[in-house]
Scaffold this motif. Structure first.
Motif, mmCIF file in Angstrom:
data_model
loop_
_atom_site.group_PDB
_atom_site.id
_atom_site.type_symbol
_atom_site.label_atom_id
_atom_site.label_comp_id
_atom_site.label_asym_id
_atom_site.label_seq_id
_atom_site.Cartn_x
_atom_site.Cartn_y
_atom_site.Cartn_z
ATOM 1 N N ARG A 277 66.792 -53.732 15.649
ATOM 2 C CA ARG A 277 65.540 -54.354 16.077
ATOM 3 C C ARG A 277 65.717 -55.847 16.300
ATOM 4 O O ARG A 277 65.084 -56.446 17.169
ATOM 5 C CB ARG A 277 64.430 -54.061 15.064
ATOM 6 C CG ARG A 277 64.069 -52.572 15.054
ATOM 7 C CD ARG A 277 62.603 -52.320 14.876
ATOM 8 N NE ARG A 277 61.766 -53.046 15.814
ATOM 9 C CZ ARG A 277 60.457 -52.888 15.911
ATOM 10 N NH1 ARG A 277 59.848 -52.021 15.135
ATOM 11 N NH2 ARG A 277 59.744 -53.578 16.763
ATOM 12 N N ASN A 298 60.882 -47.490 14.752
ATOM 13 C CA ASN A 298 60.035 -47.712 15.925
ATOM 14 C C ASN A 298 60.836 -48.457 17.003
ATOM 15 O O ASN A 298 61.075 -49.649 16.900
ATOM 16 C CB ASN A 298 58.804 -48.537 15.499
ATOM 17 C CG ASN A 298 57.853 -48.765 16.650
ATOM 18 O OD1 ASN A 298 58.203 -48.581 17.812
ATOM 19 N ND2 ASN A 298 56.623 -49.185 16.336
ATOM 20 N N TYR A 301 59.799 -50.689 21.988
ATOM 21 C CA TYR A 301 60.026 -51.804 22.895
ATOM 22 C C TYR A 301 61.407 -52.380 22.715
ATOM 23 O O TYR A 301 61.617 -53.334 21.968
ATOM 24 C CB TYR A 301 58.981 -52.898 22.638
ATOM 25 C CG TYR A 301 57.571 -52.416 22.830
ATOM 26 C CD1 TYR A 301 57.103 -52.089 24.098
ATOM 27 C CD2 TYR A 301 56.712 -52.262 21.740
ATOM 28 C CE1 TYR A 301 55.819 -51.614 24.282
ATOM 29 C CE2 TYR A 301 55.414 -51.799 21.925
ATOM 30 C CZ TYR A 301 54.979 -51.476 23.189
ATOM 31 O OH TYR A 301 53.714 -51.015 23.378
HETATM 32 C C1 NAG Z 1 55.699 -49.512 17.277
HETATM 33 O O1 NAG Z 1 55.569 -50.899 17.270
HETATM 34 C C2 NAG Z 1 54.601 -51.388 18.189
HETATM 35 C C3 NAG Z 1 54.630 -52.893 18.114
HETATM 36 O O2 NAG Z 1 55.932 -53.384 18.206
HETATM 37 C C4 NAG Z 1 53.239 -50.836 17.908
HETATM 38 O O3 NAG Z 1 52.353 -51.275 18.906
HETATM 39 C C5 NAG Z 1 53.308 -49.321 17.903
HETATM 40 O O4 NAG Z 1 52.068 -48.796 17.504
HETATM 41 C C6 NAG Z 1 54.381 -48.840 16.951
HETATM 42 N N1 NAG Z 1 54.515 -47.404 17.065
HETATM 43 C C7 NAG Z 1 54.426 -46.606 16.031
HETATM 44 C C8 NAG Z 1 54.588 -45.134 16.289
HETATM 45 O O5 NAG Z 1 54.241 -47.030 14.913
#
Ligand code: NAG
Ligand code: NAG
Ligand code: NAG
Ligand code: NAG
Ligand code: NAG
Length: 551
Positions: A277, A298, A301
């Motif tokens: 990350r 996560n 992005y």
């Molecule tokens: C992953 O991170 C983003 C922000 O970086 C957030 O908007 C999103 O909800 C997150 N996804 C999950 C599945 O937690």
């Protein structure tokens, strides 16, 4: 650059003098050895390895830098965040710009690629993990080695590069937390290993120290660590669950040594290490090992792309060549997690970087390689004015490899030498280039003899007509320091000369034909690709190929 700036921006005489002074100060600072070293070598300077050979090591590293097309300017030393907080359009040309953030991508052939920023930052990260600032006294460094928690990776048995591969794989698992990793000692298992492996260390002896604490390991105060590397197990815990690897869990365990053992070599995935990350996210923050689970997995992005024509079916089944066993069995956060192509791409990238980072043969092996280079370049030049520029390589592994050789298993015999030669000829035709000299690395004396015969214009032999036709008159080269001109670990020449031959190929061959059934063949492929993929025209098979199975 500075002069240009200087001339263009000067307005008054005073400015002029100030710039001149600045320029002189800069030149002065620049020319101070440590400054010069850390700036020029940038991230590739191993700060803490300061032995008798440190001079040599630095020299070799900077030579390697130049040879490898690194053009790290002083600018790249400061950490430029390179934040681009949107998805990019697929464009290899743009990805490779020096202003790009770290990016990973799969090209139209499904070959993994990364840009210079990714490589540089990964290298820095590995340096930080494995080394301790060397500006302090040795005593301070040793104090710190005694204080720090350490990972001990158990060296596994089997052959030389089988051990290397297992080490690289397990090293990846240590990246969930910041602790330095050391490799345990484990004697080579061939019956007469004792002569060369007199300290029962296995592969350790053949490479530069993999960490600052390994470098000082023979210091008397480091006896407790040395004992641990030899198998004593006080103050240790074995990592048996993937959760044990996480920093928060690690911190709760009040032990000095965290042991990674053979049962988990191929089990634990390292696709969600925190540095991912910090490296590839759109909005990169500083590296923090305390990221939550949810955060670590996560990857919504991040700058990882694929050539648009690659289908999702293709991507879902894509496997990296350097992790042929495919995906790890156990991943964060648990059984339900589906490993994605990005995960596989990322771990492939890591593995390539590990191979590159740890490939530092011991100074004596590098010196011998220089001598071998000197021998052959003088020979070629004196004989017919040629140089090492058009060098092809053959790696032919036979001996005890039969069980694992795919061709042998199918046909109950070895691939003909002609098939290896065809690997070279095919690539010569593709490149419209001839390799006038061929360096041979083999563990079979008869292979070496045959190749010399096939190349000899006066030979009367008639077997392997294909090899004879295409090798006719070429210069066959080999390791002249190895008595039998080939290797057979611990029986004929030992690993020293084996590694010299390998290093010669790695540094000079423009193409190597071998086979990835062999761990050595695989290692060559991984290392050559990792060292050259920044060159736009290099693909996974450009530099190292498998010999075909037919003519
Ligand atoms: C992953 O991170 C983003 C922000 O970086 C957030 O908007 C999103 O909800 C997150 N996804 C999950 C599945 O937690
Ligand atoms: C990507 O391409 C589209 C269409 O060509 C363009 O509108 C968009 O601005 C591009 N995005 C970036 C980040 O360059
Ligand atoms: C191959 O290279 C030679 C010169 O080295 C050149 O004359 C020839 O045209 C090239 N052939 C092709 C097909 O590019
Ligand atoms: C390849 O090897 C086999 C067995 O060694 C031999 O019978 C055959 O003639 C060889 N083929 C060529 C083209 O030399
Ligand atoms: C990139 O690789 C190609 C072929 O592998 C080679 O001809 C070329 O010289 C390389 N470029 C650089 C800058 O080394």
């Amino acid at each position: 650059m500075y002069r240009m700036n200087f001339i263009l921006t000067r307005k008054t005489r005073i400015n002029n003098i100030i710039y001149l002074l600045l320029f002189i100060v800069l030149i002065f600072v620049w020319s101070r050895p440590t400054f010069l070293r850390s700036l020029y070598n940038g991230y590739f300077y191993l700060p803490s390895i300061q032995s008798d050979q440190s001079h040599l090591l630095e020299k070799t590293l900077s030579i390697e830098l130049r040879n490898n097309e690194y053009r790290y300017s002083k600018k790249t030393v400061s950490q430029i965040p390179n934040v681009i907080s949107t998805k990019l359009n697929y464009s290899e040309a743009n990805f490779r710009l020096s202003s790009s953030p770290p990016i990973l991508w799969l090209d139209m052939y499904g070959d993994p690629h990364w840009n210079e920023a990714a490589e540089r930052e990964m290298y820095t990260y590995l340096l930080e993990k494995q080394t301790i600032d060397d500006s302090r006294s040795n005593d301070k460094i040793i104090d710190e080695c005694l204080e720090r928690p350490l990972f001990i990776i158990n060296q596994q048995g089997w052959g030389f590069f089988s051990r290397v591969h297992r080490f690289l794989e397990q090293f990846g698992q240590t990246l969930y937390s910041p602790w330095m990793a050391l490799l345990s000692n484990y004697r080579f298992s061939v019956s007469n290993a004792g002569r060369d492996d007199f300290l029962n260390e296995g592969i350790v002896r053949y490479f530069d120290p993999i960490s600052t604490c390994s470098k000082f390991i023979r210091h008397s105060r480091l006896e407790p660590i040395r004992k641990r590397l030899r198998g004593a197990n006080q103050n240790s815990m074995s990592v048996s669950k993937i959760d044990d690897l996480l920093y928060e869990n690690q911190r709760k365990m009040n032990v000095k040594f965290r042991l990674l053992d053979k049962s988990t070599v191929w089990a634990f995935g390292y696709e969600h290490i925190p540095h991912r990350r910090a490296l590839f996210d759109y909005n990169r923050g500083p590296l923090d090992y305390s990221y939550s689970f949810a955060y670590l997995i996560n990857h919504t992005y991040e700058h990882m792309y694929h050539e648009p024509s690659l289908s999702s079916v293709y991507l879902n089944t894509w496997k990296s060549r350097n992790r042929p066993w495919g995906k790890s069995a156990i991943n964060l956060p648990g059984k339900s997690y589906q490993v994605t192509w990005q995960d596989r791409l990322f771990s492939s990238f890591l593995y390539y970087m590990f191979a590159r980072f740890f490939h530092q043969p011991a100074p004596r092996i590098r010196q011998l390689t220089h001598l071998l280079v000197d021998h052959w370049s003088t020979y070629l030049n004196d004989k017919n004015g040629q140089s090492l520029d058009a060098l092809g390589g053959l790696f032919i592994r036979r001996g005890d490899k039969a069980r694992e050789d795919s061709f042998w298993r199918k046909h109950k015999r070895w691939r003909n030498i002609s098939m290896y030669v065809k690997g070279i000829v095919d690539e010569e035709q593709r490149r419209n280039q001839t390799f006038s000299s061929i360096f041979v690395m083999t563990d079979d004396v008869s292979v070496m003899k045959s190749l010399q015969d096939y190349a000899n214009p006066r030979s009367k032999g008639i077997d392997e007509p294909y090899a004879r036709q295409y090798l006719h008159g070429r210069q066959i080269m080999y390791n002249v320091f190895a008595p039998q001109a080939c290797f057979d670990p611990f029986i004929r020449i030992g690993f020293e000369q084996f590694l010299v031959s390998l290093e010669f190929l790695v540094q000079y061959a423009k193409l190597i034909v071998g086979h990835s059934d062999s761990n050595v063949g695989r290692y060559l492929e991984e290392l050559m690709y990792a060292r050259h993929q920044l060159n736009v025209s290099v693909r996974t098979h450009s530099l190292v190929r498998d010999a075909p199975n037919s003519l």
